[in-house]
Motif scaffolding. Structure first.
Motif: not given
Lengths: 509, 359
Positions: A97-98, A100, A131, A133-135, A138
């Motif tokens: 995710n972002v 990370e 965001d 927490s987004r992958m 995606d």
């Protein structure tokens, strides 16, 4: 307005075997200044910024940052001194995710929750909705760029280097980016902006340094110059705009109806219900931000991806289940974007690469045996007609510069007398003069009655060559519209406007 | 510090210079090895490289060169076609065994009929046996995406088990007083692969090897299939764009290499070996991998490499009987040849640069 000097580059020279990338380059950037580094592909822009970012060391010359000598040995050192860079090609892990991804680029990352909060804060402050927490897999290309930008902003840089940042953005996203950059500039962060898009530079940049063949040929204030003046400084010669020969549109040569195929590429974009037709003499331009199905569309048209027979018709012959050889025989030639390894075999000679696609239509095989003499003749014809700079046709493809190889590959497809021509990124990485020549030949083929599909991320290019215009977005194609009378705003909306703005609305509400 | 820098175009000089340089380096390193074992390195090297051609027993050993080189060349050419396409058939040894069993079985089935059609049918059966054994990894790869390296290698051991079963069971000589092994083909003229010209060691296997080398050379340089093989190995995506079906290429390359290995096995069992026996196979299928690379995956180069490798076999045997050198030392020596070849090969595409300043 005079600003205190931030970075001074003095007499920098860098040579690689066989080529001088930079020769005695001198310029300076003030604090908070947006400075453009302008030049064609191969002019030495990338090498220059790699030296500023500590990836490459200059052979001679000196740099000073805020008055003290600046000799970064590696990027980490450059970052510590306040220099950050957003690359043209992102280095992100799609399966993380972002937050990370951002943590991976830091030397001492804070705990995840704290980092996520900081990412949110920075993204709100600079109007770059993201965001944490987004992958990343995606995210759209524009959103991925925001990850890279925010990663840089978290270091609170004094100088932000941006390499061709708008090539992956929709017009609306470009607006958002420019707003952010202006805000950064007003807060005192200098920006070194690399581009060859002149209109952008005119609207955004305070100063410009123009490079040609590794040398500084001019410095100017972009607002006071016309785009054409700067282009001619950049290219070193007067530019010719391609002329369109208006031929009457004929019958439909390529018909694609409701084509859906799964992407063979990991994290690729599957095509969803694509329909369009191209008539003889027509050029259809397909725009879209990279990664929205362009590669897959080319594969599905070239025959590398198969579908059911009537999904693709060439001159009303169903070819959806045919491979590349049968489609060439039916009259379609295709040129993929990736030159090294897809459109061409890098270690093979130009003669062999000419045979790669032209064997079928040029009749270069006799009962399975290759007519190498005939192939060599065809390769020599391409080299002559497209002004390919090479010692001869027996040179390995990888020995040619990107632009020269592209000219050769365009010539290879355009000289086969095909009725349907599909090209992905015809002028990517090609200098302005050669690009104009390639566009001219595309228009010439259309004038002779070929149906042409040009897939490109360069909107100016599409508006120059295309009769009709459609946009690939998330694997879907908009309904083609005539190019005449289209405005940039309309195109931007066709491209899906600005991706991922929901968060921003949410924040401001 | 030196660093490697990619050449813009592959060096023609190093393309041809690599094998001789590798041979010389192998002699030096091998010499050190032999010296460390307490042997006189010059004597060992002379025994391996000089004596078989010019020594006291050369009249016999020269013939042995082609006897050994023939199967190596035949197998290596088949492997080279696959290797060029990036298809790694490591199990030629198994295909060689199966070719021998199929070929021998056809001949033994009609014993003692005399007809001039028997031998040609055995040749076809031998090629079929090898092809069949290669089709197993080929089809598993195209259908289930298994790794052909592992599957073909494991099938070698299956083939060895079948070989043991054949020599103690279904192909055992009924008049063999219970000893394992089939009837000997030397006493069955219609099915025998005898010498056509003994001083050179020429039998049908040698003829097949040399003819195959010429045909493979033509295939690679003039035929579309040869172009596709090279293209698939160098740029798989460009090969698909050209119109090559990866699955068909796998089946074709595995099939050719399997059939050629099967042929080699068939010629060996009916000729120099004489019979199916438990230890019939002597590792030609594996050594051929070295031969293929030593010959630059080029059919004509493979012919030369086959003879060179045969020399180390023949000379190695001499060294082990006359000088008491263990077989393992000879195998290490042959392995060194491949090692140095691959190491020196880097120079074809890269050059050493004295790194100044940076990095």
């Amino acid at each position: 307005m005079t600003r205190p000097e931030l970075l001074r580059v003095e007499g920098i020279t860098k040579a690689y075997p066989g080529v001088v990338a930079n020769s005695d380059v001198t310029f300076s950037i003030g604090e908070g200044e947006i400075h453009a580094l302008l030049g064609e592909n191969g002019a030495g822009k990338s090498t220059m910024v790699k030296m500023i970012y500590g990836l490459v060391r200059p052979d001679s010359g000196a740099m000073t940052l805020r008055g003290s000598a600046y000799t970064p040995g590696k990027p980490a050192e450059a970052r510590r001194l306040g220099v950050a860079m957003v690359f043209q090609h992102f280095s992100l892990f799609e399966a993380l995710n972002v937050a990370e991804n951002v943590a991976l680029g830091m030397e001492n990352p804070p705990p995840m929750r704290e980092l996520a909060a900081r990412i949110r804060a920075v993204s709100e402050e600079y109007g770059l909705p993201l965001d944490p927490s987004r992958m990343v897999g995606d995210l759209s290309a524009g959103e991925r760029q925001r990850v890279e930008i925010i990663r840089c902003l978290l270091q609170d840089p004094k100088l932000l280097i941006m390499d061709e940042p708008t090539s992956v953005l929709t017009p609306q996203e470009v607006e958002i980016l420019f707003k952010t950059l202006r805000q950064l500039s007003s807060e005192g962060t200098a920006i070194l902006y690399i581009s060859h898009k002149l209109e952008e530079i005119k609207t955004l940049c305070d100063e410009a340094t123009i490079l040609r063949r590794g040398k500084v040929v001019a410095t100017c204030t972009p607002r006071e110059r016309t785009a054409r003046e700067m282009a001619e400084l950049m290219v070193g010669q007067a530019l010719k705009t391609p002329e369109r020969r208006l031929g009457a549109k004929g019958e439909v040569a390529l018909a694609v109806s409701d084509l859906s195929v799964d992407s063979p590429i990991p994290f690729g974009t599957s095509l969803k219900g694509i329909s369009f037709t191209v008539a003889k003499g027509e050029v259809l331009g397909i725009a879209g931000v990279a990664g929205n199905g362009q590669d897959e569309l080319l594969l599905a048209l070239s025959g590398e991806l198969k579908s059911s027979p009537d999904k693709v018709r060439i001159l009303s012959q169903p070819v959806g289940d045919c491979g590349p050889v049968e489609r060439r025989r039916a009259g379609l030639v295709a040129a993929p974007e990736d030159r090294y390894g897809h459109a061409a075999a890098p270690d093979m000679s130009l003669v062999e690469n000419a045979f790669l696609t032209a064997g079928v239509r040029k009749g270069l095989t006799k009962s399975g045996f290759v007519d190498w003499a005939g192939t060599r003749k065809f390769a020599e014809e391409i080299i002559a007609a497209y002004d390919v700079r090479t010692p001869g046709p027996d040179v390995a493809a990888r020995a040619l510069s990107g632009g020269n190889l592209q000219k050769f590959l365009m010539g290879r497809e355009l000289m086969q007398g095909a009725s349907v021509i599909v090209i992905n990124q015809p002028t990517w990485g090609v200098d302005a003069a050669a690009a104009a020549q390639i566009r001219q030949s595309i228009l010439d083929r259309a004038g002779e009655g070929a149906a042409v599909v040009v897939i490109s991320q360069d909107l100016d290019e599409l508006l120059e060559v295309a009769d009709s215009f459609a946009v690939l977005n998330g694997g879907r194609l908009t309904k083609p519209r005539p190019t005449d009378g289209l405005t940039m705003d309309e195109i931007g909306l066709m491209m899906g406007g600005a991706h991922g703005m929901e968060v921003a609305h949410h924040v401001s509400a | 510090m030196f660093r490697l820098e990619k050449r813009p175009t592959p060096s023609k000089f190093w393309l041809y210079a690599t094998p001789p340089v590798a041979v010389i380096l192998t002699m030096i390193a091998g010499g050190i090895l032999f010296a460390a074992m307490g042997k006189n390195p010059f004597e060992v090297i002379r025994t391996i490289f000089w004596d078989p051609i010019f020594g006291e027993f050369a009249f016999y050993l020269r013939g042995q060169l082609l006897v050994k080189a023939g199967p190596l060349i035949l197998i290596a050419i088949g492997l080279a076609l696959g290797f060029r396409a990036g298809i790694w058939n490591i199990g030629a040894e198994g295909q060689y065994i199966m070719g021998a069993i199929f070929g021998a079985a056809v001949g033994l089935a009609v014993f003692p009929t005399e007809s001039r059609w028997i031998f040609p049918v055995m040749v076809v059966a031998g090629a079929f046996g090898g092809w069949l054994w290669a089709m197993i990894p080929a089809i598993l790869k195209t259908r289930f995406n298994t790794n052909e390296i592992l599957v073909s290698l494991m099938l070698v051991y299956v083939a060895e088990t079948i070989l043991a079963k054949a020599s103690t069971g279904f192909l055992k000589n009924p008049e063999g007083m219970g000893f394992p092994g089939s009837r000997n083909f030397s006493s069955y003229p219609a099915a025998q692969n005898g010498f056509l010209y003994e001083p050179l060691g020429l039998h049908w296997g040698g003829v097949a090897a040399l003819v195959t080398a010429v045909l493979a050379y033509i295939l690679l340089t003039r035929h579309q299939a040869g172009f596709q093989i090279k293209l698939a190995g160098q740029a798989p995506r460009a090969a698909r764009f050209h119109g090559v079906s990866p699955a068909r290429l796998v089946v074709m390359c595995m099939g050719i290499s399997g059939a050629l290995a099967g042929l080699a096995g068939m010629f060996e069992v009916t000729g120099p070996a004489g019979q199916i026996s438990i230890d019939f196979n002597t590792g030609y299928g594996f050594t051929a991998i070295i031969v293929a690379f030593l010959g630059r995956l080029n059919p004509l180069g493979i012919v030369l490499a086959g003879f060179l490798m045969a020399l180390t076999y023949v000379g190695g045997e001499m060294a082990s009987t006359n000088l008491g050198l263990p077989d393992a030392a000879i195998q290490v020596f042959q392995g060194m040849l491949l090692f140095f070849l691959l190491a020196v090969d880097v120079l074809t595409n890269y050059r050493f640069r004295l790194a100044v300043g940076a990095h």
